[in-house]
Design a protein around this motif. Sequence first.
Motif, short mmCIF file in Angstrom:
data_model
loop_
_atom_site.label_atom_id
_atom_site.label_comp_id
_atom_site.label_asym_id
_atom_site.label_seq_id
_atom_site.Cartn_x
_atom_site.Cartn_y
_atom_site.Cartn_z
N ASP A 182 2.03 8.78 -11.29
CA ASP A 182 3.02 9.58 -12.04
C ASP A 182 4.29 9.77 -11.22
O ASP A 182 5.41 9.73 -11.75
CB ASP A 182 2.43 10.95 -12.41
N SER A 183 4.14 10.03 -9.92
CA SER A 183 5.31 10.21 -9.06
C SER A 183 6.15 8.94 -9.01
O SER A 183 7.39 8.99 -9.10
CB SER A 183 4.87 10.62 -7.66
N LEU A 184 5.48 7.77 -8.90
CA LEU A 184 6.21 6.50 -8.89
C LEU A 184 6.93 6.24 -10.20
O LEU A 184 8.07 5.76 -10.23
CB LEU A 184 5.24 5.35 -8.57
N LYS A 185 6.27 6.60 -11.32
CA LYS A 185 6.91 6.42 -12.64
C LYS A 185 8.17 7.25 -12.75
O LYS A 185 9.20 6.80 -13.26
CB LYS A 185 5.93 6.81 -13.74
N ARG A 186 8.12 8.51 -12.28
CA ARG A 186 9.31 9.38 -12.37
C ARG A 186 10.46 8.81 -11.53
O ARG A 186 11.62 8.87 -11.93
CB ARG A 186 8.96 10.80 -11.91
N GLU A 187 10.12 8.28 -10.36
CA GLU A 187 11.18 7.70 -9.51
C GLU A 187 11.82 6.49 -10.18
O GLU A 187 13.04 6.32 -10.15
CB GLU A 187 10.60 7.31 -8.16
N VAL A 188 10.99 5.67 -10.84
CA VAL A 188 11.53 4.49 -11.53
C VAL A 188 12.46 4.90 -12.67
O VAL A 188 13.55 4.34 -12.86
CB VAL A 188 10.37 3.61 -12.06
N VAL A 189 12.04 5.93 -13.45
CA VAL A 189 12.86 6.40 -14.57
C VAL A 189 14.19 6.94 -14.07
O VAL A 189 15.26 6.68 -14.63
CB VAL A 189 12.10 7.47 -15.38
N LYS A 190 14.15 7.72 -12.98
CA LYS A 190 15.40 8.25 -12.43
C LYS A 190 16.34 7.14 -11.97
O LYS A 190 17.56 7.20 -12.19
CB LYS A 190 15.10 9.19 -11.25
N MET A 191 15.77 6.14 -11.34
CA MET A 191 16.63 5.03 -10.88
C MET A 191 17.26 4.29 -12.05
O MET A 191 18.44 3.92 -12.01
CB MET A 191 15.80 4.06 -10.03
N GLN A 212 0.84 -1.20 0.00
CA GLN A 212 0.00 0.00 0.00
C GLN A 212 0.88 1.26 0.00
O GLN A 212 1.85 1.34 0.75
CB GLN A 212 -0.92 0.01 1.24
N SER A 213 0.56 2.26 -0.85
CA SER A 213 1.33 3.52 -0.92
C SER A 213 0.37 4.67 -1.23
O SER A 213 -0.61 4.50 -1.97
CB SER A 213 2.39 3.43 -2.03
#
Length: 785
Positions: free
Chosen positions: A574-583, A568-569
């Motif tokens: 969109d915020s999770l997608k940006r974090e994945v792309v940065k990683m 659960q989050s």
Amino acid sequence: KKVEVENRKLPLCERNIEKNGDEEKNMRERKKEVEGEIQSIAKNQEGDETKLRELKQEFTTKNEIAKASRKAVNILKRNQETIEKEKTALSEEIERLRATGTAEYEEKHRVRVEQIRKTEEMVAALGAQSETSSNHLNHLQANSRETEVRVMQLKADKQRERGKAMKTQQELEALKKGGKNKLAAFGPWMPKVVAEINKNKKFRSPPIGPLGAHINVKEGTSENIARAIEGELGGLMHSFLVSCSQDQKELFNLFSKLGLPQKPSIFTCPFTESRHDIQTKRVDTDMFPVLIDYVDIEDSNVFNRVVDSGSLERILFIPTTGEAESVLSKPELIPTNTLHATVANSYQYYPAPNYRSYYKEDRSRGLLKANIEELVEQYKQQLAQEELQEREVEKLIKQANEERMNHMKQIDAEERKLKLVRDKIRVKNNEILNLKNEEENEAPPDISALEDDLDSRKESLDVVVTKLDEENVKCITNTETAQAAKNAFTEADQSNAARREGVEPLSGELEQLENGIKKAKRDKEHYMTKRDEYKEKITKYEKEVEEKEERLEELVEKAKYWSEERIQSRKKVDSLKREVVKMEESLKQQEETQEPRDLVTQKFDSLSKVYERARAQVKYMDETVTFLESMLLQRKHGFKIIRNTTSKNINRNFTTQLNARKYIGKLEFDHHAHTLTIIVNPDSKAAAAALDLKRDIRSLSGGEKSYSSVSLILALWNAMTPPFRVLDEFDVFMDAVNRRVSLDNIINYASDDRKFQFIFLTPLNTDNIGISNDLKIIKLYKRAS
């Protein structure tokens, strides 16, 4: 949840649709009943309405007649009051004059006459002062124009002297570069040409040239004769001799190969050792020198070419023009075989019977000097002399400019003085005009005339009183008739209104029914539209639910790849997608090999130097922009000075042209609005001083407008200085006087300035124009059909 909300709204819409439909049906049935009752009442009122309109028309007609009668009575009453006031005023004035007499008028008349005489004397004195100032101003303006012309001529002289000095300087530098080689005097390229000719083995016979290098003047020859010989030979000094056409072609190709700025002339003739016999062709005289006698030429081919092309054996040198005129103009004194004479190194005189003379500029350069040192010294002296002449011309220009500025100051002062005098004249003329108007308006009292006016007013009053009594009787009768018609119309209208009162409740009910029907229909349509919208939204939401359920199943399957347990989050997708792309990007960067430290340092140093150069360039460009801005401001300031000076000169020239016709006018330049206002008053100066100077140019006659236009064009020409000046049909709308003055003014203007070409076209008669050496009239006639 959205589908459930929309489903709950549908039954409510169905109930409202059914309710509004029933209300609309009931109101339509009641509307038919009310309309039937109203139509029954309306049939009974048609006859009463016709009678009511007839009564209203009768009342309106009689009321208008009554109003006209009342208006006539009021006008007669006002006339009666006006005449009674005039009668009273006349009676009082007659009594006053009988008591005082005309002594008051005589005293005022004497004072005004004395004031007019003194003021006219002051105007005459001011007019003489204005005339003197105007003449002085014209002289100053003429002196200023002459100074301006002299400045222009001196500037041209300076430019000419500067060009001559630059040319001499270039020739001197070429001589110095050539060292002691005399060939350099014939051009900086001449030594190279001769060297190439000597190296070339293709010539059958070596070319001879330049010919000037093989020509010398004898010892003891005067400087003037040596310059005359060089001037007569001209281009022959730089030419070459060849023995055949093949050598000529080879020499020409050599010139082209060297790329000479000016190819020398090439003469072709067989080489020989024998000289021409010139005894029979030589000028037979001992009075003046013959140029051939002062030339020393060793090469026979060069000598023959000088004889064939220069004809020095037939040319005399005469020191003065007076001697040349006295000898060559008389056939009996002309020496035999004389071709022409060179006079003072500046003229060529040809003998009678074709006696004539031409100016010939002295372009000799001393090429016949014995050695290069003397030639260089001569060039230095010539350069010093030309520079001295240039400085002298600069001094003259400075003096002329100071003189011109002095003239401008005097002109401005004189114009201010003249304007002040003219303003005084205008004020005094206004005073005279006002005094004369007072004199004309005031006359000695005439009691008999006032008594006649009083009798006339009494008679007019009796007539008005009689008419007023008659109109009062008619007004009363017409008013009573109009009141009776009004009463009849009021009774009929009240009876008709009582019947209409029964219709009003039915009309109100009918209006309410119509509004209710419209409202019920509108509400029914509204709820039907809402019902359709709800159904569409339900269909749309159901479709979206199905798509999101399918998408959820796909995402759940993908997430199970990473973790079987659902986390659960609160973060958005969109915020999770940006974090994945940065990683992912961070992982890629770490996987790649990083650059060495030395390479990074080297790039940093290189970019630092580029940055410093760019910053220095930006600083230099900023200084350049600042300098250009200051220069632009200076140029704008200079442009305004030139523009104001030009405008002032045009206005002065325009006023001068108008003055020839005794007109007053000026030009008002508005440089901010980019407009030019032309003000012209054609009245004479003495009369115009009392009038408004700013007279609208549209009020002028055709001839006055044409003369003003010509004056404006002549004023503009002085500022524009066009080489060709043309006017077409400028006098078509002029009267005889304006045309005569305009033609004289134009002809004098064109005759004074001979540097330009003037062309004037007119369809009118030119027989009264005098023809002179400066003026030519060409008439064109229609071709006969």
